[in-house]
Scaffold this motif. Structure first.
Motif, PDB file in Angstrom:
ATOM      1  N   GLN A  86    -133.960 -22.670 -26.269  1.00 47.99           N
ATOM      2  CA  GLN A  86    -134.063 -23.050 -27.669  1.00 47.99           C
ATOM      3  C   GLN A  86    -135.543 -23.261 -27.981  1.00 47.99           C
ATOM      4  N   ALA A  87    -135.886 -23.243 -29.252  1.00 47.45           N
ATOM      5  CA  ALA A  87    -137.290 -23.414 -29.628  1.00 47.45           C
ATOM      6  C   ALA A  87    -137.387 -24.191 -30.929  1.00 47.45           C
ATOM      7  N   GLY A  88    -138.367 -25.106 -30.966  1.00 58.28           N
ATOM      8  CA  GLY A  88    -138.585 -25.902 -32.162  1.00 58.28           C
ATOM      9  C   GLY A  88    -139.836 -26.726 -32.046  1.00 58.28           C
ATOM     10  N   TYR A  89    -139.787 -27.950 -32.574  1.00 59.02           N
ATOM     11  CA  TYR A  89    -140.988 -28.778 -32.617  1.00 59.02           C
ATOM     12  C   TYR A  89    -140.596 -30.239 -32.446  1.00 59.02           C
ATOM     13  N   ARG A  90    -141.530 -30.995 -31.921  1.00 60.10           N
ATOM     14  CA  ARG A  90    -141.306 -32.419 -31.688  1.00 60.10           C
ATOM     15  C   ARG A  90    -142.606 -33.171 -31.902  1.00 60.10           C
ATOM     16  N   GLY A  91    -142.537 -34.509 -32.009  1.00 57.01           N
ATOM     17  CA  GLY A  91    -143.736 -35.331 -32.084  1.00 57.01           C
ATOM     18  C   GLY A  91    -144.592 -35.047 -33.308  1.00 57.01           C
ATOM     19  N   GLU A  92    -145.899 -35.184 -33.125  1.00 60.44           N
ATOM     20  CA  GLU A  92    -146.865 -34.991 -34.212  1.00 60.44           C
ATOM     21  C   GLU A  92    -147.237 -33.518 -34.309  1.00 60.44           C
ATOM     22  N   PRO A  94    -141.260 -32.097 -20.607  1.00 60.11           N
ATOM     23  CA  PRO A  94    -142.181 -32.243 -21.739  1.00 60.11           C
ATOM     24  C   PRO A  94    -142.145 -31.072 -22.709  1.00 60.11           C
ATOM     25  N   GLY A  95    -141.458 -30.014 -22.385  1.00 59.66           N
ATOM     26  CA  GLY A  95    -141.421 -28.867 -23.290  1.00 59.66           C
ATOM     27  C   GLY A  95    -142.430 -27.814 -22.906  1.00 59.66           C
ATOM     28  N   GLU A  96    -141.997 -26.550 -22.923  1.00 56.02           N
ATOM     29  CA  GLU A  96    -142.855 -25.410 -22.605  1.00 56.02           C
ATOM     30  C   GLU A  96    -143.114 -24.622 -23.880  1.00 56.02           C
ATOM     31  N   LEU A  97    -144.368 -24.353 -24.188  1.00 56.10           N
ATOM     32  CA  LEU A  97    -144.696 -23.627 -25.410  1.00 56.10           C
ATOM     33  C   LEU A  97    -144.096 -22.226 -25.394  1.00 56.10           C
ATOM     34  N   MET A  98    -143.570 -21.806 -26.545  1.00 58.43           N
ATOM     35  CA  MET A  98    -143.015 -20.465 -26.664  1.00 58.43           C
ATOM     36  C   MET A  98    -144.131 -19.430 -26.673  1.00 58.43           C
ATOM     37  N   THR A  99    -143.906 -18.320 -25.987  1.00 56.53           N
ATOM     38  CA  THR A  99    -144.839 -17.206 -25.956  1.00 56.53           C
ATOM     39  C   THR A  99    -144.085 -15.924 -26.303  1.00 56.53           C
ATOM     40  N   LEU A 100    -144.802 -14.798 -26.356  1.00 58.47           N
ATOM     41  CA  LEU A 100    -144.145 -13.521 -26.599  1.00 58.47           C
ATOM     42  C   LEU A 100    -143.183 -13.167 -25.474  1.00 58.47           C
ATOM     43  N   GLU A 101    -143.395 -13.765 -24.296  1.00 60.48           N
ATOM     44  CA  GLU A 101    -142.504 -13.512 -23.172  1.00 60.48           C
ATOM     45  C   GLU A 101    -141.262 -14.390 -23.217  1.00 60.48           C
ATOM     46  N   THR A 102    -141.313 -15.470 -23.997  1.00 60.10           N
ATOM     47  CA  THR A 102    -140.163 -16.378 -24.035  1.00 60.10           C
ATOM     48  C   THR A 102    -139.567 -16.525 -25.438  1.00 60.10           C
ATOM     49  N   ASP A 103    -139.966 -15.667 -26.384  1.00 64.21           N
ATOM     50  CA  ASP A 103    -139.402 -15.799 -27.731  1.00 64.21           C
ATOM     51  C   ASP A 103    -137.912 -15.443 -27.760  1.00 64.21           C
ATOM     52  N   GLU A 118    -145.093 -12.739 -35.247  1.00 61.63           N
ATOM     53  CA  GLU A 118    -146.398 -13.377 -34.987  1.00 61.63           C
ATOM     54  C   GLU A 118    -147.208 -13.451 -36.283  1.00 61.63           C
ATOM     55  N   PRO A 119    -148.095 -14.443 -36.407  1.00 58.80           N
ATOM     56  CA  PRO A 119    -148.172 -15.620 -35.533  1.00 58.80           C
ATOM     57  C   PRO A 119    -147.261 -16.721 -36.056  1.00 58.80           C
ATOM     58  N   TRP A 120    -146.834 -17.614 -35.207  1.00 57.41           N
ATOM     59  CA  TRP A 120    -146.153 -18.824 -35.652  1.00 57.41           C
ATOM     60  C   TRP A 120    -147.150 -19.965 -35.641  1.00 57.41           C
ATOM     61  N   THR A 121    -146.852 -21.053 -36.317  1.00 55.32           N
ATOM     62  CA  THR A 121    -147.802 -22.158 -36.415  1.00 55.32           C
ATOM     63  C   THR A 121    -147.259 -23.386 -35.704  1.00 55.32           C
ATOM     64  N   GLY A 122    -148.155 -24.209 -35.205  1.00 55.83           N
ATOM     65  CA  GLY A 122    -147.757 -25.430 -34.522  1.00 55.83           C
ATOM     66  C   GLY A 122    -147.355 -25.183 -33.078  1.00 55.83           C
ATOM     67  N   ASN A 123    -146.940 -26.252 -32.433  1.00 53.87           N
ATOM     68  CA  ASN A 123    -146.570 -26.176 -31.026  1.00 53.87           C
ATOM     69  C   ASN A 123    -145.078 -25.877 -30.879  1.00 53.87           C
ATOM     70  N   ILE A 124    -144.703 -24.640 -31.135  1.00 56.00           N
ATOM     71  CA  ILE A 124    -143.307 -24.229 -30.990  1.00 56.00           C
ATOM     72  C   ILE A 124    -142.972 -24.190 -29.502  1.00 56.00           C
ATOM     73  N   PHE A 134    -133.833 -24.945 -32.402  1.00 50.54           N
ATOM     74  CA  PHE A 134    -132.839 -23.939 -32.752  1.00 50.54           C
ATOM     75  C   PHE A 134    -132.510 -23.071 -31.544  1.00 50.54           C
ATOM     76  N   ASP A 135    -131.236 -22.757 -31.437  1.00 51.64           N
ATOM     77  CA  ASP A 135    -130.737 -21.916 -30.351  1.00 51.64           C
ATOM     78  C   ASP A 135    -130.595 -20.469 -30.797  1.00 51.64           C
ATOM     79  N   ALA A 136    -130.192 -20.253 -32.048  1.00 48.63           N
ATOM     80  CA  ALA A 136    -129.963 -18.890 -32.527  1.00 48.63           C
ATOM     81  C   ALA A 136    -130.003 -18.836 -34.046  1.00 48.63           C
ATOM     82  N   PHE A 137    -130.335 -17.638 -34.560  1.00 47.35           N
ATOM     83  CA  PHE A 137    -130.365 -17.365 -35.995  1.00 47.35           C
ATOM     84  C   PHE A 137    -129.491 -16.150 -36.253  1.00 47.35           C
TER      85      PHE A 137
END
Length: 209
Positions: free
Chosen positions: A86-92, A52-61, A40-46, A182-185
């Protein structure tokens, strides 16, 4: 007898280390260490892919922690019905980024050590960074355009860095077609380190007997 045994063990270790380096490309795939936490914290709408996509939270990281789990059928494509882990970014969403933490520190070895698994759009552009303290980061490389929903493994070299515990992905382009998920690191230890871990485990088992 004891001295002869020690010499034999050392010779065996050196031989196995040399063999491991020679077969690095095949060997490393079995020894991934996966990211343990999202910083924490991450920036943007991860978010996950959606739409439409669900924002990542500490419960879904956990979407990006542990081994890959968004492609259970193993066809390297995110089909309808596959879990959206998976988690990432799209759009603007210019400048979006997030950082992964590894409990095990890693050093540069003879091959590429860092692996990101995910997919990206035809206009995607991003960069990958590494750090030992989570503050000072060094760029490892970039990620460019790709095929939406088509999973790939992106490999990067630590280029002389030591004690790396943080990997950051940064969005460089935004707009239509530039989404990246991204699915995994993962990271892989250098062969000598892994062999020491193996021999340490064997020694511990012998002592328990």
């Amino acid at each position: 007898m004891k001295k002869a045994g020690i010499v034999l063990a050392i010779g065996l270790l050196v031989g196995l280390a040399a063999q491991a380096e020679a077969e690095w490309a095949e060997w490393r795939g079995d020894t991934y260490y996966w990211a343990d936490d999202v910083v924490e914290p991450w920036t943007g709408n991860i978010q996950n892919f959606g739409p439409p996509g669900e924002l990542m939270t500490l419960e879904t990281d956990w979407w990006v922690l542990g081994p890959p789990d968004a492609d259970p059928d193993g066809n390297d494509y995110w089909d309808a019905g596959n879990p959206d882990y998976q988690a990432g970014y799209r759009g603007e969403d210019a400048g979006a980024c997030y950082t992964l933490y590894f409990a095990e520190p890693f050093d540069d070895g003879p091959g590429d050590e860092v692996m990101l698994r995910g997919f990206r759009g035809p206009s995607a552009s991003g960069s990958v960074w590494a750090s030992s303290d989570g503050t000072a980061f060094t760029q490892l490389g970039t990620i460019g355009s790709g095929t939406p929903k088509m999973f790939e493994n992106f490999w990067f070299n630590l280029n002389g860095l030591e004690d790396v515990q943080y990997i950051k992905v940064l969005r460089e382009a935004d707009g239509q077609g530039s989404g990246t998920f991204f699915d995994a690191f993962g990271m892989v230890p250098e062969p000598t380190t892994a062999l020491l871990l193996i021999f340490g485990g064997m020694f511990a088992m012998k002592r328990r007997r």
